[in-house]
Write a protein that holds these residues in place. Structure first.
Motif, PDB file in Angstrom:
ATOM      1  N   LEU A   1      -2.320 -14.079  -0.597  1.00 26.81           N
ATOM      2  CA  LEU A   1      -2.749 -13.795  -1.971  1.00 26.81           C
ATOM      3  C   LEU A   1      -4.259 -13.948  -2.127  1.00 26.81           C
ATOM      4  O   LEU A   1      -4.912 -13.125  -2.779  1.00 26.81           O
ATOM      5  CB  LEU A   1      -2.019 -14.724  -2.940  1.00 26.81           C
ATOM      6  CG  LEU A   1      -2.355 -14.550  -4.430  1.00 26.81           C
ATOM      7  CD1 LEU A   1      -2.013 -13.139  -4.900  1.00 26.81           C
ATOM      8  CD2 LEU A   1      -1.616 -15.594  -5.264  1.00 26.81           C
ATOM      9  N   ASP A   2      -4.835 -14.983  -1.524  1.00 28.45           N
ATOM     10  CA  ASP A   2      -6.283 -15.188  -1.670  1.00 28.45           C
ATOM     11  C   ASP A   2      -7.072 -14.027  -1.082  1.00 28.45           C
ATOM     12  O   ASP A   2      -8.093 -13.608  -1.637  1.00 28.45           O
ATOM     13  CB  ASP A   2      -6.700 -16.497  -0.992  1.00 28.45           C
ATOM     14  CG  ASP A   2      -6.221 -17.726  -1.759  1.00 28.45           C
ATOM     15  OD1 ASP A   2      -5.867 -17.578  -2.950  1.00 28.45           O
ATOM     16  OD2 ASP A   2      -6.190 -18.814  -1.166  1.00 28.45           O
ATOM     17  N   GLN A   3      -6.589 -13.487   0.051  1.00 25.58           N
ATOM     18  CA  GLN A   3      -7.276 -12.339   0.650  1.00 25.58           C
ATOM     19  C   GLN A   3      -7.214 -11.122  -0.264  1.00 25.58           C
ATOM     20  O   GLN A   3      -8.181 -10.373  -0.399  1.00 25.58           O
ATOM     21  CB  GLN A   3      -6.659 -11.989   2.011  1.00 25.58           C
ATOM     22  CG  GLN A   3      -6.921 -13.016   3.100  1.00 25.58           C
ATOM     23  CD  GLN A   3      -5.807 -14.026   3.209  1.00 25.58           C
ATOM     24  OE1 GLN A   3      -5.430 -14.654   2.220  1.00 25.58           O
ATOM     25  NE2 GLN A   3      -5.288 -14.200   4.419  1.00 25.58           N
ATOM     26  N   MET A   4      -6.084 -10.926  -0.909  1.00 19.47           N
ATOM     27  CA  MET A   4      -5.937  -9.786  -1.811  1.00 19.47           C
ATOM     28  C   MET A   4      -6.809  -9.966  -3.049  1.00 19.47           C
ATOM     29  O   MET A   4      -7.446  -9.021  -3.526  1.00 19.47           O
ATOM     30  CB  MET A   4      -4.476  -9.626  -2.231  1.00 19.47           C
ATOM     31  CG  MET A   4      -3.528  -9.224  -1.103  1.00 19.47           C
ATOM     32  SD  MET A   4      -3.909  -7.599  -0.401  1.00 19.47           S
ATOM     33  CE  MET A   4      -4.869  -8.077   1.043  1.00 19.47           C
ATOM     34  N   ARG A   5      -6.856 -11.158  -3.548  1.00 23.29           N
ATOM     35  CA  ARG A   5      -7.635 -11.408  -4.770  1.00 23.29           C
ATOM     36  C   ARG A   5      -9.139 -11.410  -4.504  1.00 23.29           C
ATOM     37  O   ARG A   5      -9.927 -11.276  -5.433  1.00 23.29           O
ATOM     38  CB  ARG A   5      -7.219 -12.755  -5.372  1.00 23.29           C
ATOM     39  CG  ARG A   5      -5.883 -12.682  -6.105  1.00 23.29           C
ATOM     40  CD  ARG A   5      -5.518 -14.015  -6.724  1.00 23.29           C
ATOM     41  NE  ARG A   5      -4.413 -13.879  -7.654  1.00 23.29           N
ATOM     42  CZ  ARG A   5      -3.801 -14.907  -8.245  1.00 23.29           C
ATOM     43  NH1 ARG A   5      -4.200 -16.159  -7.973  1.00 23.29           N
ATOM     44  NH2 ARG A   5      -2.806 -14.709  -9.089  1.00 23.29           N
ATOM     45  N   SER A   6      -9.520 -11.550  -3.249  1.00 24.09           N
ATOM     46  CA  SER A   6     -10.948 -11.581  -2.952  1.00 24.09           C
ATOM     47  C   SER A   6     -11.582 -10.196  -3.046  1.00 24.09           C
ATOM     48  O   SER A   6     -12.801 -10.078  -3.081  1.00 24.09           O
ATOM     49  CB  SER A   6     -11.173 -12.158  -1.547  1.00 24.09           C
ATOM     50  OG  SER A   6     -10.630 -11.281  -0.559  1.00 24.09           O
ATOM     51  N   ASN A   7     -10.787  -9.143  -3.088  1.00 20.39           N
ATOM     52  CA  ASN A   7     -11.301  -7.774  -3.182  1.00 20.39           C
ATOM     53  C   ASN A   7     -10.659  -7.035  -4.353  1.00 20.39           C
ATOM     54  O   ASN A   7     -10.051  -5.986  -4.174  1.00 20.39           O
ATOM     55  CB  ASN A   7     -11.017  -7.005  -1.883  1.00 20.39           C
ATOM     56  CG  ASN A   7     -11.691  -7.645  -0.685  1.00 20.39           C
ATOM     57  OD1 ASN A   7     -12.864  -7.963  -0.734  1.00 20.39           O
ATOM     58  ND2 ASN A   7     -10.931  -7.847   0.374  1.00 20.39           N
ATOM     59  N   PRO A   8     -10.763  -7.578  -5.572  1.00 17.90           N
ATOM     60  CA  PRO A   8     -10.021  -6.985  -6.685  1.00 17.90           C
ATOM     61  C   PRO A   8     -10.608  -5.698  -7.238  1.00 17.90           C
ATOM     62  O   PRO A   8      -9.932  -4.947  -7.920  1.00 17.90           O
ATOM     63  CB  PRO A   8     -10.080  -8.092  -7.749  1.00 17.90           C
ATOM     64  CG  PRO A   8     -11.387  -8.779  -7.473  1.00 17.90           C
ATOM     65  CD  PRO A   8     -11.545  -8.742  -5.975  1.00 17.90           C
ATOM     66  N   SER A   9     -11.859  -5.416  -6.955  1.00 20.28           N
ATOM     67  CA  SER A   9     -12.514  -4.299  -7.632  1.00 20.28           C
ATOM     68  C   SER A   9     -12.405  -2.980  -6.882  1.00 20.28           C
ATOM     69  O   SER A   9     -12.656  -1.919  -7.445  1.00 20.28           O
ATOM     70  CB  SER A   9     -13.995  -4.625  -7.853  1.00 20.28           C
ATOM     71  OG  SER A   9     -14.634  -4.834  -6.599  1.00 20.28           O
ATOM     72  N   SER A  10     -12.054  -3.011  -5.598  1.00 25.08           N
ATOM     73  CA  SER A  10     -12.067  -1.794  -4.799  1.00 25.08           C
ATOM     74  C   SER A  10     -10.655  -1.396  -4.393  1.00 25.08           C
ATOM     75  O   SER A  10     -10.002  -2.089  -3.624  1.00 25.08           O
ATOM     76  CB  SER A  10     -12.924  -2.003  -3.548  1.00 25.08           C
ATOM     77  OG  SER A  10     -12.832  -0.870  -2.708  1.00 25.08           O
ATOM     78  N   LEU A  11     -10.183  -0.275  -4.915  1.00 28.12           N
ATOM     79  CA  LEU A  11      -8.859   0.208  -4.546  1.00 28.12           C
ATOM     80  C   LEU A  11      -8.779   0.542  -3.066  1.00 28.12           C
ATOM     81  O   LEU A  11      -7.717   0.496  -2.473  1.00 28.12           O
ATOM     82  CB  LEU A  11      -8.495   1.446  -5.371  1.00 28.12           C
ATOM     83  CG  LEU A  11      -8.169   1.205  -6.847  1.00 28.12           C
ATOM     84  CD1 LEU A  11      -7.857   2.514  -7.532  1.00 28.12           C
ATOM     85  CD2 LEU A  11      -7.001   0.250  -7.000  1.00 28.12           C
ATOM     86  N   GLN A  12      -9.914   0.882  -2.448  1.00 19.24           N
ATOM     87  CA  GLN A  12      -9.898   1.215  -1.036  1.00 19.24           C
ATOM     88  C   GLN A  12      -9.518   0.005  -0.174  1.00 19.24           C
ATOM     89  O   GLN A  12      -9.073   0.161   0.952  1.00 19.24           O
ATOM     90  CB  GLN A  12     -11.269   1.739  -0.595  1.00 19.24           C
ATOM     91  CG  GLN A  12     -11.542   3.178  -1.022  1.00 19.24           C
ATOM     92  CD  GLN A  12     -11.820   3.288  -2.513  1.00 19.24           C
ATOM     93  OE1 GLN A  12     -12.358   2.371  -3.114  1.00 19.24           O
ATOM     94  NE2 GLN A  12     -11.446   4.406  -3.111  1.00 19.24           N
ATOM     95  N   LYS A  13      -9.681  -1.182  -0.721  1.00 23.91           N
ATOM     96  CA  LYS A  13      -9.381  -2.384   0.043  1.00 23.91           C
ATOM     97  C   LYS A  13      -7.953  -2.873  -0.171  1.00 23.91           C
ATOM     98  O   LYS A  13      -7.551  -3.860   0.425  1.00 23.91           O
ATOM     99  CB  LYS A  13     -10.390  -3.482  -0.314  1.00 23.91           C
ATOM    100  CG  LYS A  13     -11.814  -3.123   0.133  1.00 23.91           C
ATOM    101  CD  LYS A  13     -12.805  -4.219  -0.220  1.00 23.91           C
ATOM    102  CE  LYS A  13     -14.218  -3.827   0.222  1.00 23.91           C
ATOM    103  NZ  LYS A  13     -15.214  -4.859  -0.150  1.00 23.91           N
ATOM    104  N   ILE A  14      -7.201  -2.214  -1.057  1.00 18.32           N
ATOM    105  CA  ILE A  14      -5.794  -2.524  -1.195  1.00 18.32           C
ATOM    106  C   ILE A  14      -5.058  -1.920  -0.006  1.00 18.32           C
ATOM    107  O   ILE A  14      -5.274  -0.765   0.347  1.00 18.32           O
ATOM    108  CB  ILE A  14      -5.235  -1.957  -2.523  1.00 18.32           C
ATOM    109  CG1 ILE A  14      -5.965  -2.584  -3.721  1.00 18.32           C
ATOM    110  CG2 ILE A  14      -3.736  -2.184  -2.616  1.00 18.32           C
ATOM    111  CD1 ILE A  14      -5.816  -4.080  -3.811  1.00 18.32           C
TER     112      ILE A  14
END
Length: 622
Positions: free
Chosen positions: A123-136
C-alpha cells in the motif's frame, strides 16, 4: 532444519476457505486423525480490504478473528501431536496475530515457535505515486493479447486507495519452517501457498523443482476452499441422499515427493471425496489450462483424476514451468456509492409492469437532472411468474434496481423519484420488506493488477523468547522467470460433426453433465464434464460445446464486448471456458446478482440441449 521422512507423503489438512468457516474446524482436523500440517485460507478478495479500512481506523485488530480462535482452541493438541500450522489469517496484521499466538504459547509454557511472513502489503508503494496514472500497475488482463480491449485503469489518489496486497508465493513460508517455526502466520499469500510451503519444506524440494511445485499448487487449489472438495458447492449432490451434505468434513491432501497427491478426509466425517467432487473443485476459478503462481506455472492439459477407493482420489499429470515475472495485486479503492432496491410484481402483465416502472423512474430523473450524475442504473428482472400459479408467491417476480454514483446526492434523488410515484405505480406494486436497502452506501471497488515479483521484499520473521526478539530471514526471489505465453483457446480438434451422432432427444444439460463455476476478478470461469454414467457422451460434448455454441447458450447474458476462451482437459473429460468481462469490475464492483459467478454453472446446466439417443442407450432412465 527439521528432518522429515521424505519417503512418505505429507498429510496436509485444510481448516478454512474463508473467514466465516467455524474456528472449531482447525481443532477437528487436528484431533480426528493424524496430519502433519494444518493450513487455512481466511482471505477472500473483499474481506482483506474491509479489514484494511477498519484496521486503519483502529476498530479492527487487522487479522481474522476465526484464525485466532482456531489456534486458541487447538494450541494444546498442536503442541502434543507436533502438528504444524500455516495460515493466511494474519490479513493486514500478521505480526499482530503472531504476537498474540506467541503470548498464548508463553502463557501455557508450550514448546512451539511462531513466525510471520511479510512483503505482500504494498500500500505504501502505491500511495507514494498517487498523481501519475502511468505509475499505477497495469490491469491483470492487460497481458492477454486476444482480449478485445484492455481493462480501464481507475483514477486513484492517495486518499482513494484502501489496500494493495500482492499474492506472494511460498518462499517465506518455507524459510520460516526451515528455521524451526511451528506456526506460520501470513497475510495475502496466494490461496494455495500454505499447502505448497508445507510440501516444499517436507520433501525438501529445490525452488526449481517446477513439476513438483506445480503439483503441490494443484493440491493446494483442491483443498483451499474448505468443503468444496468434499461435497460443498457440488453440482452432483442431487444424485445422492441429501443428508450426506448437511455437514461435510474438510479435506486432506497427501502430497507425494513427485508432487502428485491423494485427496481424502478424516474417516467418519460427512460429505464425500469422489472423482466428481475433485473434478469440480479442480475446475473452480481456473484461468484456463495454465494455473499461474508466484513459484511456478502449472500446466493442466494432462491432469488425471482417479479413484483409489472410498474417499480417496489420486490426482497426477501436472507439469510445471518457471513462474511469470509478475504476480497479482488486489487493490481496493473508494468507488463511490451504491444503492439497491427490491421491488415485487405479481402475475398478470408482469413484463408491462416492469417496463412502466422503468419509464416512470427514468422520466423523473431526466427532469431533475440527476440522471447524468448516476453512473449506473440497472433494472434487473429476476424470475418469471409460474403459469396458473398455486400460490401468490409462485406468481411473484422481483426487480433488482441497482445504482451507482460518484457522490451520494444523485442516489438520494433516485430515492425521491420513487417517492413521487408512490401512488402512481403499476397494479399490485409492493416492496419486499421496506426501503432500508435503498440507502446509498459507500463501496470499495476492486482493481486486480500486475506487479513485478522482483520488486517484492518478502521475508519470514521468527519470534524468539519475546515478541520483540525477532530474526528476519529474506525469502529471496524465484531463480528464474518465464514470460507469459499466449493463452490457449480452441474448439475441439478432429471432432465429428454433430449430425454423425444420429437422432437426438431434448434433455437439460445438467441431466447428463456436472460443472463448477466461479470468478477471476472481472471474468467468470466454468467447467463442464459428463456424469460418470454418461462417459460415452464425451465425444459429443466436446464437439457440441464449441465457442459458438457456448455463446449461444449464454443467451441474453452475452455482450459483444466480452471475450470467450475455451480449452479441454481430455483425461477428465472436461470442457473449460472463461468469459472475460462478464463480471464488470468484479467482486464489489460487479452489478450482477451472482457477482462471484458461483451460480452460473447450474444456470448453464439448466439449458435444454439435443443429446444423441444412441449414446444414452443402456443408461439409467432420466
Amino acid at each position: 532444519m527439521i528432518m522429515t521422512d521424505a519417503k512418505r507423503p505429507v498429510r496436509v489438512a485444510n481448516c478454512s476457505g474463508y473467514k466465516n468457516d467455524p474456528a472449531y474446524r482447525m481443532h477437528e482436523q487436528a484431533t480426528l486423525g493424524d496430519v502433519d500440517f494444518i493450513t487455512g485460507d481466511y482471505l477472500a478478495e473483499m474481506n482483506i480490504a474491509e479489514t484494511a479500512e477498519a484496521y486503519a481506523k483502529g476498530t479492527h485488530p487487522g487479522y481474522e478473528q476465526t484464525a485466532w480462535e482456531g489456534i486458541k482452541q487447538s494450541i494444546d493438541v498442536l503442541a502434543e501431536k507436533k502438528t504444524k500450522v500455516v495460515i493466511n489469517g494474519g490479513a493486514q496484521n500478521p505480526a499482530g496475530l503472531a504476537e498474540k499466538v506467541h503470548e498464548l504459547i508463553t502463557e501455557r509454557s508450550l514448546n512451539l515457535k511462531v513466525a510471520y511472513v511479510t512483503g505482500d502489503n504494498i500500500l505504501d508503494q502505491m500511495r507514494s505515486n498517487p498523481s501519475s496514472l502511468q505509475k499505477i500497475p497495469p490491469h491483470l488482463d492487460s497481458a492477454i493479447e486476444h482480449l478485445n480491449a484492455s481493462r480501464p485503469v481507475p483514477e486513484l489518489t492517495s486518499k482513494s486507495i484502501v489496500s494493495a496486497n500482492a499474492y506472494v508465493g511460498a518462499r517465506g513460508i518455507v524459510q520460516a519452517l526451515r528455521n524451526g517455526a511451528d506456526i506460520v502466520i501470513c497475510g495475502r499469500v496466494s490461496d494455495a501457498s500454505p499447502v505448497i510451503g508445507a510440501a516444499w519444506f517436507w520433501h525438501d524440494w529445490d525452488d526449481s523443482d517446477y513439476d513438483r511445485l506445480a503439483g503441490a499448487l494443484v493440491a493446494g487449489h483442491l483443498i483451499e476452499c474448505s468443503a468444496y472438495a468434499t461435497g460443498g458447492n457440488f453440482s452432483g449432490f442431487t444424485d445422492y441422499p441429501i443428508e450426506d451434505f448437511v455437514n461435510p468434513g474438510f479435506p486432506i491432501a497427501e502430497i507425494k515427493g513427485d508432487g502428485s497427491c491423494v485427496i481424502t478426509k478424516h474417516p467418519g466425517t460427512g460429505g464425500m471425496v469422489t472423482v466428481d467432487t475433485v473434478r469440480t473443485q479442480l475446475l473452480y476459478e481456473l484461468q484456463g489450462n495454465v494455473y499461474l503462481h508466484s513459484d511456478s506455472k502449472a500446466y493442466l492439459d494432462n491432469v488425471s483424476v482417479e479413484s483409489e477407493g472410498k474417499d480417496r482420489v489420486f490426482v497426477s499429470g501436472i507439469t510445471g514451468r518457471p513462474p511469470p515475472p509478475t504476480t497479482k495485486v488486489a487493490m481496493y479503492y473508494h468507488g463511490g456509492y451504491q444503492a439497491q432496491l427490491l421491488l415485487n410484481a405479481t402475475g398478470y402483465g408482469t413484463d408491462e409492469k416492469w417496463k412502466l416502472l422503468e419509464m416512470q423512474v427514468r422520466s423523473i430523473l431526466a427532469k431533475s437532472g440527476a440522471e447524468k450524475n448516476i453512473s449506473l442504473l440497472d433494472f434487473q428482472i429476476v424470475g418469471r411468474p409460474e403459469q396458473n400459479p398455486s400460490s401468490q408467491l409462485r406468481s411473484t417476480t422481483y426487480c433488482r434496481l441497482f445504482a451507482e454514483a460518484a457522490e451520494e446526492a444523485p442516489l438520494r434523488a433516485l430515492q425521491k423519484a420513487f417517492g413521487s410515484i408512490a401512488l402512481q405505480h403499476f397494479s399490485g406494486f409492493h416492496f419486499a420488506l421496506d426501503t432500508r436497502t435503498f440507502v446509498p452506501r459507500p463501496f470499495l471497488s476492486f482493481y486486480p493488477a500486475l506487479y513485478p515479483q522482483s520488486d517484492l521484499q518478502e521475508a519470514a520473521i521468527l519470534l524468539g523468547s519475546s515478541s520483540s526478539d525477532t530474526t528476519t530471514i529474506d525469502a529471496g526471489h524465484p531463480p528464474k522467470f518465464e514470460p507469459l505465453e499466449a493463452r490457449a483457446s480452441y474448439d475441439a480438434s478432429n471432432a465429428p460433426s454433430l449430425s454423425s451422432f444420429g437422432p437426438t432427444t431434448p434433455l437439460r444439460l445438467g441431466d447428463i453433465a456436472l460443472g463448477r463455476s466461479g470468478d477471476k476478478g472481472s471474468n467468470l470461469n466454468c467447467g463442464i464434464f459428463p456424469k460418470p454414467a454418461y462417459k460415452s457422451l464425451w465425444p459429443w460434448l466436446r464437439a457440441f460445446l464449441s465457442r459458438e455454441r457456448i455463446i449461444a447458450l449464454l443467451g441474453d447474458d452475452w455482450k459483444d464486448e466480452f471475450f470467450l476462451e475455451r480449452v479441454e482437459f481430455e483425461k477428465i473429460q472436461a470442457v473449460h471456458f472463461v468469459v472475460y468481462g462478464i463480471l464488470g469490475r468484479g467482486v464489489s464492483g460487479s452489478t450482477r446478482l451472482d457477482c462471484l459467478g458461483k451460480g452460473f454453472a447450474d444456470f448453464f446446466r439448466d439449458k435444454v440441449v439435443e443429446v444423441p439417443v444412441g449414446l444414452l442407450e443402456g443408461r439409467h432412465a432420466l
